[in-house]
Scaffold this motif. Sequence first.
Motif, PDB file in Angstrom:
ATOM      1  N   ALA A 289      -0.232   5.203 -27.833  1.00  0.00           N
ATOM      2  CA  ALA A 289       0.386   6.362 -28.484  1.00  0.00           C
ATOM      3  C   ALA A 289       0.801   7.388 -27.438  1.00  0.00           C
ATOM      4  N   ASN A 290       0.176   7.295 -26.273  1.00  0.00           N
ATOM      5  CA  ASN A 290       0.451   8.276 -25.230  1.00  0.00           C
ATOM      6  C   ASN A 290       0.324   7.607 -23.860  1.00  0.00           C
ATOM      7  N   PRO A 291       1.224   6.661 -23.569  1.00  0.00           N
ATOM      8  CA  PRO A 291       1.065   5.896 -22.316  1.00  0.00           C
ATOM      9  C   PRO A 291       1.377   6.743 -21.093  1.00  0.00           C
ATOM     10  N   PRO A 292       0.804   6.400 -19.929  1.00  0.00           N
ATOM     11  CA  PRO A 292       1.091   7.143 -18.698  1.00  0.00           C
ATOM     12  C   PRO A 292       2.566   6.996 -18.300  1.00  0.00           C
ATOM     13  N   SER A 293       3.034   7.917 -17.482  1.00  0.00           N
ATOM     14  CA  SER A 293       4.426   7.846 -17.011  1.00  0.00           C
ATOM     15  C   SER A 293       4.567   6.690 -16.019  1.00  0.00           C
ATOM     16  N   GLY A 294       5.808   6.332 -15.724  1.00  0.00           N
ATOM     17  CA  GLY A 294       6.066   5.306 -14.712  1.00  0.00           C
ATOM     18  C   GLY A 294       5.431   3.978 -15.061  1.00  0.00           C
ATOM     19  N   PHE A 297       0.148   1.057 -15.605  1.00  0.00           N
ATOM     20  CA  PHE A 297      -1.115   0.664 -14.973  1.00  0.00           C
ATOM     21  C   PHE A 297      -1.506   1.627 -13.848  1.00  0.00           C
ATOM     22  N   HIS A 298      -0.629   2.598 -13.509  1.00  0.00           N
ATOM     23  CA  HIS A 298      -0.887   3.363 -12.278  1.00  0.00           C
ATOM     24  C   HIS A 298      -2.223   4.121 -12.256  1.00  0.00           C
ATOM     25  N   PRO A 299      -2.725   4.678 -13.410  1.00  0.00           N
ATOM     26  CA  PRO A 299      -3.999   5.409 -13.281  1.00  0.00           C
ATOM     27  C   PRO A 299      -5.176   4.525 -12.868  1.00  0.00           C
ATOM     28  N   ARG A 300      -5.052   3.202 -13.029  1.00  0.00           N
ATOM     29  CA  ARG A 300      -6.175   2.314 -12.716  1.00  0.00           C
ATOM     30  C   ARG A 300      -5.872   1.403 -11.519  1.00  0.00           C
ATOM     31  N   CYS A 301      -4.694   1.584 -10.936  1.00  0.00           N
ATOM     32  CA  CYS A 301      -4.260   0.642  -9.902  1.00  0.00           C
ATOM     33  C   CYS A 301      -4.654   1.136  -8.516  1.00  0.00           C
ATOM     34  N   ARG A 302      -5.332   0.293  -7.752  1.00  0.00           N
ATOM     35  CA  ARG A 302      -5.770   0.719  -6.415  1.00  0.00           C
ATOM     36  C   ARG A 302      -4.646   0.660  -5.392  1.00  0.00           C
ATOM     37  N   TYR A 303      -3.482   0.138  -5.788  1.00  0.00           N
ATOM     38  CA  TYR A 303      -2.347   0.075  -4.859  1.00  0.00           C
ATOM     39  C   TYR A 303      -1.267   1.100  -5.204  1.00  0.00           C
ATOM     40  N   GLN A 305       1.361   4.063  -5.629  1.00  0.00           N
ATOM     41  CA  GLN A 305       1.989   5.026  -4.731  1.00  0.00           C
ATOM     42  C   GLN A 305       2.837   5.976  -5.581  1.00  0.00           C
ATOM     43  N   ASP A 306       3.479   6.932  -4.937  1.00  0.00           N
ATOM     44  CA  ASP A 306       4.205   7.958  -5.692  1.00  0.00           C
ATOM     45  C   ASP A 306       5.210   7.369  -6.676  1.00  0.00           C
ATOM     46  N   ILE A 307       5.957   6.387  -6.231  1.00  0.00           N
ATOM     47  CA  ILE A 307       7.008   5.813  -7.091  1.00  0.00           C
ATOM     48  C   ILE A 307       6.421   5.259  -8.396  1.00  0.00           C
ATOM     49  N   CYS A 308       5.170   4.800  -8.344  1.00  0.00           N
ATOM     50  CA  CYS A 308       4.533   4.195  -9.526  1.00  0.00           C
ATOM     51  C   CYS A 308       4.341   5.221 -10.641  1.00  0.00           C
ATOM     52  N   VAL A 309       4.169   6.493 -10.262  1.00  0.00           N
ATOM     53  CA  VAL A 309       3.967   7.556 -11.253  1.00  0.00           C
ATOM     54  C   VAL A 309       5.301   7.939 -11.892  1.00  0.00           C
ATOM     55  N   ASP A 321      10.246 -19.032 -11.720  1.00  0.00           N
ATOM     56  CA  ASP A 321       9.399 -19.107 -12.935  1.00  0.00           C
ATOM     57  C   ASP A 321       8.134 -18.241 -12.844  1.00  0.00           C
ATOM     58  N   HIS A 322       8.125 -17.266 -11.969  1.00  0.00           N
ATOM     59  CA  HIS A 322       6.969 -16.376 -11.838  1.00  0.00           C
ATOM     60  C   HIS A 322       7.465 -14.923 -11.947  1.00  0.00           C
ATOM     61  N   TYR A 323       7.130 -14.293 -13.070  1.00  0.00           N
ATOM     62  CA  TYR A 323       7.641 -12.959 -13.385  1.00  0.00           C
ATOM     63  C   TYR A 323       6.518 -11.933 -13.250  1.00  0.00           C
ATOM     64  N   ALA A 324       6.846 -10.759 -12.729  1.00  0.00           N
ATOM     65  CA  ALA A 324       5.855  -9.686 -12.640  1.00  0.00           C
ATOM     66  C   ALA A 324       6.568  -8.342 -12.704  1.00  0.00           C
ATOM     67  N   SER A 325       5.865  -7.334 -13.244  1.00  0.00           N
ATOM     68  CA  SER A 325       6.450  -5.994 -13.277  1.00  0.00           C
ATOM     69  C   SER A 325       5.599  -5.078 -12.397  1.00  0.00           C
ATOM     70  N   CYS A 326       5.908  -5.091 -11.120  1.00  0.00           N
ATOM     71  CA  CYS A 326       5.213  -4.229 -10.153  1.00  0.00           C
ATOM     72  C   CYS A 326       6.208  -3.923  -9.043  1.00  0.00           C
ATOM     73  N   HIS A 327       6.297  -2.637  -8.648  1.00  0.00           N
ATOM     74  CA  HIS A 327       7.232  -2.260  -7.583  1.00  0.00           C
ATOM     75  C   HIS A 327       6.933  -2.978  -6.269  1.00  0.00           C
ATOM     76  N   PHE A 328       5.673  -3.400  -6.105  1.00  0.00           N
ATOM     77  CA  PHE A 328       5.271  -3.976  -4.811  1.00  0.00           C
ATOM     78  C   PHE A 328       4.866  -5.452  -4.910  1.00  0.00           C
ATOM     79  N   ALA A 329       5.374  -6.109  -5.964  1.00  0.00           N
ATOM     80  CA  ALA A 329       4.972  -7.506  -6.194  1.00  0.00           C
ATOM     81  C   ALA A 329       5.288  -8.398  -5.000  1.00  0.00           C
ATOM     82  N   LYS A 330       6.350  -8.078  -4.276  1.00  0.00           N
ATOM     83  CA  LYS A 330       6.712  -8.937  -3.136  1.00  0.00           C
ATOM     84  C   LYS A 330       5.880  -8.627  -1.892  1.00  0.00           C
TER      85      LYS A 330
END
Length: 339
Positions: A289-294, A297-303, A305-309, A321-330
């Motif tokens: 009902a009130n998800p974080p911005s960006g 997962f950023h409030p719980r992610c140990r990786y 960075q600013d862009i994630c917010v 055939d391998h999909y992911a939604s993370c700015h730093f997946a590569k």
Amino acid sequence: MINSNNTILEVKDLRQWFPIHRGIFQRVVGHTKAVDGVSFAMREQEVLGLVGESGCGKTTTGRSILRLYDPTGGEVWYHRADGSIVDVATVGPTEMKALRREMRMIFQDPFSSLNPRMTVRDLIGEPLIIHNVAKGRELEERVAVLMRSVGLEPAYMQRYPHEFSGGQRQRIGLARTLSLNPRLIIADEPVSALDVSVQAQVLNLLQGLKDELGLTLLFIAHDLSVVEHICDRIAVMYVGKIVELAESETLLRHPLHPYTEALVSAVPPADPDIQTHRIILEGDVPSPANPPSGCVFHPRCRYAQDICVQQEPRLVEIEPDHYASCHFAKELQLVGIGG
Ligand code: SF4
């Protein structure tokens, strides 16, 4: 539309938003976005795991696909055995009734999903009566065959659910689900209410029936250790979205999303002598009902960075055939099973 490949289900941008009402006039002041833009496809006879913590939207996804909820938006293309394709999200009630023979659900709780006042014969036979498939002696014969197929003794068909153990009740639910020869089954945490010792038996039964009957299974679970052996591919959900999707072995050995890495770290190793490092996620799953911005997962992610917010990552194909939604997946070198 005609089906030209072995796809059985295509879910596109599925959304299931529930309105939030406030005040004496019950005005809509927002939405709980339980499922928010989920897309995936399934091949015939595939087992796809849908995994995530409680409240991540996996059960709602399953229920929306079967129209137990009317989706807020998106498409659910089901490829029928005759080659025609229908959008389950928009079909009318008559067509939906026909589709319910082919697409069925196994419920999580074998204790509450069976009517305690009905005998096993009536519970398993009810879908056959509703869909005018069998009655009388033929009905009884079919119930007996179904009971045998799930390892239950037909002599017990006049008994009531309370006379059976949890594992046996889940077998009754399975026989009921199979009674109409479905092609696609959505199994909503089918073993999570059972004792660990019984879980493996029911999983083996499900796997055997899937192979024998050529079923396609969407297997919903909160824990990767339950799905790792039964699933061909796994989709990981977090706050209403798929954050990673890949072949099971690839996802477990080589996760590309930090949330998957944390879930994988909780899977007990096959060899108890191997030391593993469990990643403990701080905080709770945010409310849809009130998800974080960006990145949600950023409030719980140990990786993080600013862009994630600031910027929400999209689910993209990082490797074939391998999909992911993370700015730093590569860039991130995440640890999988055996890593
Ligand atoms: Fe973590 Fe940022 Fe990737 Fe989100 S986008 S999973 S916060 S690193």
